[in-house]
Design a protein around this motif. Structure first.
Motif, PDB file in Angstrom:
ATOM      1  N   THR A   1       0.831  -1.209   0.000  1.00 44.48           N
ATOM      2  CA  THR A   1       0.000   0.000   0.000  1.00 44.48           C
ATOM      3  C   THR A   1       0.860   1.252   0.000  1.00 44.48           C
ATOM      4  O   THR A   1       0.627   2.193  -0.775  1.00 44.48           O
ATOM      5  CB  THR A   1      -0.932   0.002   1.224  1.00 44.48           C
ATOM      6  N   LEU A   2       1.874   1.268   0.849  1.00 47.23           N
ATOM      7  CA  LEU A   2       2.753   2.435   0.938  1.00 47.23           C
ATOM      8  C   LEU A   2       3.653   2.550  -0.282  1.00 47.23           C
ATOM      9  O   LEU A   2       3.899   3.656  -0.789  1.00 47.23           O
ATOM     10  CB  LEU A   2       3.585   2.357   2.219  1.00 47.23           C
ATOM     11  N   PHE A   3       4.146   1.418  -0.776  1.00 47.15           N
ATOM     12  CA  PHE A   3       4.998   1.461  -1.968  1.00 47.15           C
ATOM     13  C   PHE A   3       4.221   1.938  -3.189  1.00 47.15           C
ATOM     14  O   PHE A   3       4.761   2.664  -4.035  1.00 47.15           O
ATOM     15  CB  PHE A   3       5.598   0.078  -2.240  1.00 47.15           C
ATOM     16  N   VAL A   4       2.958   1.529  -3.297  1.00 47.97           N
ATOM     17  CA  VAL A   4       2.151   1.948  -4.443  1.00 47.97           C
ATOM     18  C   VAL A   4       1.899   3.453  -4.395  1.00 47.97           C
ATOM     19  O   VAL A   4       2.078   4.166  -5.395  1.00 47.97           O
ATOM     20  CB  VAL A   4       0.823   1.176  -4.484  1.00 47.97           C
ATOM     21  N   LEU A   5       1.498   3.962  -3.238  1.00 45.47           N
ATOM     22  CA  LEU A   5       1.210   5.395  -3.135  1.00 45.47           C
ATOM     23  C   LEU A   5       2.459   6.244  -3.368  1.00 45.47           C
ATOM     24  O   LEU A   5       2.426   7.220  -4.135  1.00 45.47           O
ATOM     25  CB  LEU A   5       0.603   5.705  -1.762  1.00 45.47           C
TER      26      LEU A   5
ATOM     27  N   VAL B   1       1.152  -0.559  -9.479  1.00 43.15           N
ATOM     28  CA  VAL B   1       0.462  -1.516  -8.606  1.00 43.15           C
ATOM     29  C   VAL B   1       1.208  -2.852  -8.532  1.00 43.15           C
ATOM     30  O   VAL B   1       1.571  -3.300  -7.437  1.00 43.15           O
ATOM     31  CB  VAL B   1      -0.999  -1.717  -9.056  1.00 43.15           C
ATOM     32  N   PRO B   2       1.484  -3.538  -9.653  1.00 50.97           N
ATOM     33  CA  PRO B   2       2.262  -4.778  -9.543  1.00 50.97           C
ATOM     34  C   PRO B   2       3.690  -4.540  -9.065  1.00 50.97           C
ATOM     35  O   PRO B   2       4.260  -5.380  -8.356  1.00 50.97           O
ATOM     36  CB  PRO B   2       2.228  -5.355 -10.968  1.00 50.97           C
ATOM     37  N   ALA B   3       4.274  -3.404  -9.444  1.00 53.57           N
ATOM     38  CA  ALA B   3       5.631  -3.108  -8.981  1.00 53.57           C
ATOM     39  C   ALA B   3       5.656  -2.921  -7.465  1.00 53.57           C
ATOM     40  O   ALA B   3       6.549  -3.425  -6.771  1.00 53.57           O
ATOM     41  CB  ALA B   3       6.154  -1.847  -9.674  1.00 53.57           C
ATOM     42  N   GLY B   4       4.659  -2.201  -6.937  1.00 54.52           N
ATOM     43  CA  GLY B   4       4.568  -2.027  -5.489  1.00 54.52           C
ATOM     44  C   GLY B   4       4.318  -3.335  -4.770  1.00 54.52           C
ATOM     45  O   GLY B   4       4.824  -3.573  -3.674  1.00 54.52           O
ATOM     46  N   LEU B   5       3.532  -4.213  -5.409  1.00 53.53           N
ATOM     47  CA  LEU B   5       3.272  -5.526  -4.825  1.00 53.53           C
ATOM     48  C   LEU B   5       4.553  -6.353  -4.759  1.00 53.53           C
ATOM     49  O   LEU B   5       4.797  -7.051  -3.765  1.00 53.53           O
ATOM     50  CB  LEU B   5       2.212  -6.258  -5.652  1.00 53.53           C
ATOM     51  N   LEU B   6       5.383  -6.257  -5.795  1.00 51.43           N
ATOM     52  CA  LEU B   6       6.664  -6.962  -5.783  1.00 51.43           C
ATOM     53  C   LEU B   6       7.556  -6.461  -4.654  1.00 51.43           C
ATOM     54  O   LEU B   6       8.123  -7.253  -3.895  1.00 51.43           O
ATOM     55  CB  LEU B   6       7.365  -6.788  -7.129  1.00 51.43           C
ATOM     56  N   PHE B   7       7.665  -5.157  -4.527  1.00 51.12           N
ATOM     57  CA  PHE B   7       8.525  -4.606  -3.481  1.00 51.12           C
ATOM     58  C   PHE B   7       7.934  -4.875  -2.097  1.00 51.12           C
ATOM     59  O   PHE B   7       8.677  -5.087  -1.137  1.00 51.12           O
ATOM     60  CB  PHE B   7       8.731  -3.108  -3.704  1.00 51.12           C
ATOM     61  N   GLY B   8       6.608  -4.871  -1.994  1.00 50.34           N
ATOM     62  CA  GLY B   8       5.995  -5.233  -0.724  1.00 50.34           C
ATOM     63  C   GLY B   8       6.293  -6.668  -0.360  1.00 50.34           C
ATOM     64  O   GLY B   8       6.555  -6.993   0.806  1.00 50.34           O
TER      65      GLY B   8
END
Length: 376
Positions: free
Chosen positions: A79-83, A318-325
């Motif tokens: 959530t934080l990485f996406v924002l 969104v998928p990039a943030g999910l990967l980093f999360g």
């Protein structure tokens, strides 16, 4: 030596031409391939250090998606990485380098906590008052982040200051000044730890699906809504078109009647507003108070790699943030459940960041410096 140099330049130009002509799909594919390559090299390093790479990879997967607890932890980080990634993408897509998302994230989160704690005594207890405080606190964070980003935007637009330098400097100023306020004027006198007062009990986002108290479906839905809104803003509105044109082709924007300088400030403001929203979500959904900014995480810095992995596309974030999360969640799991040193884990994550960032940074440098045989 001169022959080598004369042969190297055409090769660099050809690479630059290929990078500049790459489609969005190709850029995302390159980023994903870079991520896989970095992870493979990381596993080789793990094996060379004397640890079992298969077990390491298995724990990384289990820690990321192996059960409800792992999934909720991954989504919390994501959530934080996406924002923050969207905040970076807005600026980068418009040709402005906002390296100050971390500072805007810190300022936004602090403004959220201070506004809620300050207003709470004047409102009755209850769910309705709690939601009002959440709205007010979130707006305070958004405004604070936007204003803090508008400053380097104005310096770039009207004084020609390099936004990379000013935003980096403002990161340190935000961390130092907010830390001073947390330790002094806004500290909680009832605890010895360096933090503000806690948010009231009625200020919390409901956990509908997940049992994790630090993850709310409301925060996830709000994050996806922001992604959709920013994507529409950038690709389907005249304002978004003017933002991109002003950043990349200021003379053309001015010729068409757009105030390029004002649009640069607007771009930075929008970017900072999203970063401030990320700070608000962190403060309300996860922390419940504000602490030393040095300990809130490097979401704003990691967001640069998240945005580059997504080719600066808000939807791709969104998928990039999910990967980093997932990497962040898996790394936390490995630290607790194995004897692999934390430095090795951080090094592997750093490899991913480096490999992801390098192709996009080369592309951006080529666009700015005129590399490319067909473009000179």
């Amino acid at each position: 030596m001169s022959d080598a140099r004369s042969g190297l330049r055409p090769a660099i130009d050809r690479l630059a031409d290929r990078a500049l002509e790459a489609t969005m799909v190709e850029r995302i594919a390159i980023a994903l391939a870079s991520t896989l390559l970095a992870l493979c090299i990381g596993l080789v390093i793990v094996a060379a250090a004397g640890y079992d790479p298969v077990r390491f990879a298995n724990q990384l997967l289990v820690g990321s998606f192996g059960g409800e607890r792992a999934i909720s932890r991954t989504l919390r980080y994501s959530t934080l990485f996406v924002l923050t990634g969207v905040a970076v993408a807005v600026a980068f897509r418009a040709g402005v380098f906002n390296i100050g998302v971390q500072g805007q994230f810190v300022v936004g989160g602090f403004a959220t906590v201070v506004s809620i704690v300050g207003l709470a005594p004047y409102l009755p207890a209850g769910t309705a008052a709690g939601w009002l405080l959440i709205v007010v606190g979130t707006l305070a964070g958004v405004v604070a982040g936007g204003l803090y980003a508008a400053l380097p935007g104005a310096l770039k637009a009207y004084r020609g200051a390099n936004e990379i330098i000013t935003t980096i400097m403002l990161n340190f100023i935000a961390t130092g000044f907010v830390g001073w306020l947390v330790a002094g004027r806004f500290s909680d006198p009832e605890v010895t730890a360096m933090r503000t007062r806690r948010l009231p009990d009625n200020v919390e986002l409901p956990s509908v699906i997940f049992s994790d108290p630090n993850l709310s479906i409301v925060g996830l839905v709000a994050t996806l809504a922001v992604v959709a809104a920013v994507a529409l803003l950038m690709s389907r509105t005249s304002f978004g078109y003017d933002m991109v044109t002003s950043g990349h082709q200021g003379a053309a924007a001015t010729y068409s009647g757009v105030d390029a300088k004002r649009m640069i400030v607007s771009t930075m403001t929008v970017s900072g507003m999203v970063a401030g929203l990320a700070g608000a979500v962190f403060a309300i959904m996860i922390q419940g108070y504000y602490t030393d900014p040095n300990g809130v995480g490097n979401y704003g810095f990691d967001a640069i790699a998240v945005s580059l992995l997504a080719a600066n596309n808000p939807l791709g974030v969104v998928p990039a943030g999910l990967l980093f999360g997932g990497l962040e969640s898996g790394g936390s799991h490995i630290q607790i459940n194995s004897d692999v040193p934390v430095q090795l884990i951080d090094g592997i994550v750093g490899l991913v960041v480096l490999f992801v960032a390098a192709p996009e940074l080369f592309r951006m440098a080529a666009a700015r410096t005129g590399l490319g045989g067909d473009r000179r």
